[in-house]
Enzyme design. Structure first.
Site, PDB file in Angstrom:
ATOM      1  N   ALA A 123      -6.079  19.108  34.629  1.00 34.41           N
ATOM      2  CA  ALA A 123      -5.887  19.319  36.277  1.00 34.41           C
ATOM      3  C   ALA A 123      -4.438  19.593  36.473  1.00 34.41           C
ATOM      4  O   ALA A 123      -4.022  19.404  37.642  1.00 34.41           O
ATOM      5  CB  ALA A 123      -6.525  18.488  37.005  1.00 34.41           C
ATOM      6  N   HIS A 221      -1.013  16.508  41.755  1.00 33.87           N
ATOM      7  CA  HIS A 221      -0.335  15.851  40.221  1.00 33.87           C
ATOM      8  C   HIS A 221       1.130  16.851  40.343  1.00 33.87           C
ATOM      9  O   HIS A 221       1.143  18.140  40.280  1.00 33.87           O
ATOM     10  CB  HIS A 221      -1.094  16.474  39.203  1.00 33.87           C
ATOM     11  CG  HIS A 221      -2.449  15.801  38.983  1.00 33.87           C
ATOM     12  ND1 HIS A 221      -2.534  14.489  38.822  1.00 33.87           N
ATOM     13  CD2 HIS A 221      -3.822  16.411  38.700  1.00 33.87           C
ATOM     14  CE1 HIS A 221      -4.103  14.234  38.630  1.00 33.87           C
ATOM     15  NE2 HIS A 221      -4.455  15.437  38.998  1.00 33.87           N
TER      16      HIS A 221
END
Ligand SMILES: NC(=O)c1ccc[n+]([C@@H]2O[C@H](COP(=O)([O-])OP(=O)(O)OC[C@H]3O[C@@H](n4cnc5c(N)ncnc54)[C@H](O)[C@@H]3O)[C@@H](O)[C@H]2O)c1
Length: 270
Positions: A123, A221
């Site tokens: 991800a 992130h």
């Protein structure tokens, strides 16, 4: 022709299976397995290719490429069974590779059996740049993971420290420390930190911040790297998987893209 076997048919395993079934990945979906066998059987019945539902040993015998999409605990068993039989593997539960002994065992099995271990970017974005940068000196690597409450609920760190996640009303950093510790404290959440550690400066020097952010709906992130090459910053806002809020949809897409690359002759990207 690749004959793929998938262990773990949860959010990621199902997405991968559907991608093979629909021809996005030019391979045959030979077999699937899940510890919830009934669920695996009913899922297999929804696919055009009607893969067999086989326990690990048989799945490895029938396939020539094995995908682990189950859990950190499953990586050892799946990795040893597949690599030992000369099958390349793709590992999704990357956190398991923080165990240096296991990593070395799988690496040497792969080397002796002339096969490979694939770890998708998952991800996060920017692993290509970190991989290139790591050829020279890297000074610091930091990853900040922000998730809504549901994405972190039940993590060992939260349970152990009696953190009442429902009382957190603004973005709060609950953990800062090395990836080697973060991976044990947030096993279902920081696979990205594991991939980053493997490609960069290792589990002890990669710093992880975990933020509970009740104001967001996406898993965010951010990676920051400094080194001889200069500086790199990436930011990705992930839509959570519709099946598992701890997993980002991009992680499944990244697994599919990796498999596609394995099966196709043209390989692009570092
Ligand atoms: N690399 C990444 O970026 C990334 C991102 C998200 C999740 N993950 C990891 O990938 C794995 C799969 O994620 P998910 O969202 O699909 O999880 P999930 O919980 O939706 O599905 C996991 C499935 O595996 C099965 N399972 C667990 N242990 C098993 C075993 N030993 N043998 C057979 N089946 C087993 C479970 O029954 C479940 O159906 C998890 O370990 C997760 O932490 C990696």
């Amino acid at each position: 022709m690749f004959r793929i076997g998938i262990v773990g048919t949860g959010a990621i395993g199902k997405e991968i299976a559907r991608a093979i079934d629909s021809g996005i990945v030019p391979a045959k979906l030979e077999a699937i397995w899940d510890r919830d066998e009934e669920e695996a059987k009913s899922f297999a019945a929804t696919l055009k290719s009607k893969p067999k539902v086989l326990p690990l040993k048989e799945l490895v015998e029938e396939s020539n490429f094995v995908v682990e999409a189950a859990s950190q605990a499953a990586v050892k068993e799946v990795g040893i069974a597949a690599l030992g039989a000369g099958r390349s593997v793709m590992i999704m539960s990357v956190g398991a590779l923080a165990d240096k002994e296991l990593l070395e065992r799988l690496r040497s099995l792969a080397k002796n059996c002339h096969c490979s271990i694939y770890v998708p970017s998952g991800a996060v974005c920017g692993l290509d740049g970190v991989k290139s940068a790591s050829i020279a000196r890297i000074d610091t690597v930091t990853i900040t993971t922000r998730k809504p409450r549901e994405g972190l609920r039940g993590a060992p760190f939260i349970v152990k420290n009696n953190i009442d996640i429902d009382k957190i009303t603004e973005p709060t950093t609950i953990y800062t420390g090395p990836a080697s510790v973060a991976i044990k404290e947030f096993p279902a959440n920081v696979n990205v930190a594991a991939s980053l550690s493997l490609v960069g400066i290792g589990f002890d020097r990669t710093i992880v911040n975990v933020v509970v952010d009740p104001t967001i709906k996406r898993n965010i992130h951010e990676i920051e790297v400094k080194g001889e090459f200069g500086e790199l910053k990436t930011h990705v806002e992930n839509v959570p998987s519709g099946f598992n809020p701890k997993t980002s949809y991009l992680a499944a897409l990244s697994a599919i893209a990796t498999l596609k690359q394995v099966c196709e002759p043209l390989k692009i990207g570092t």
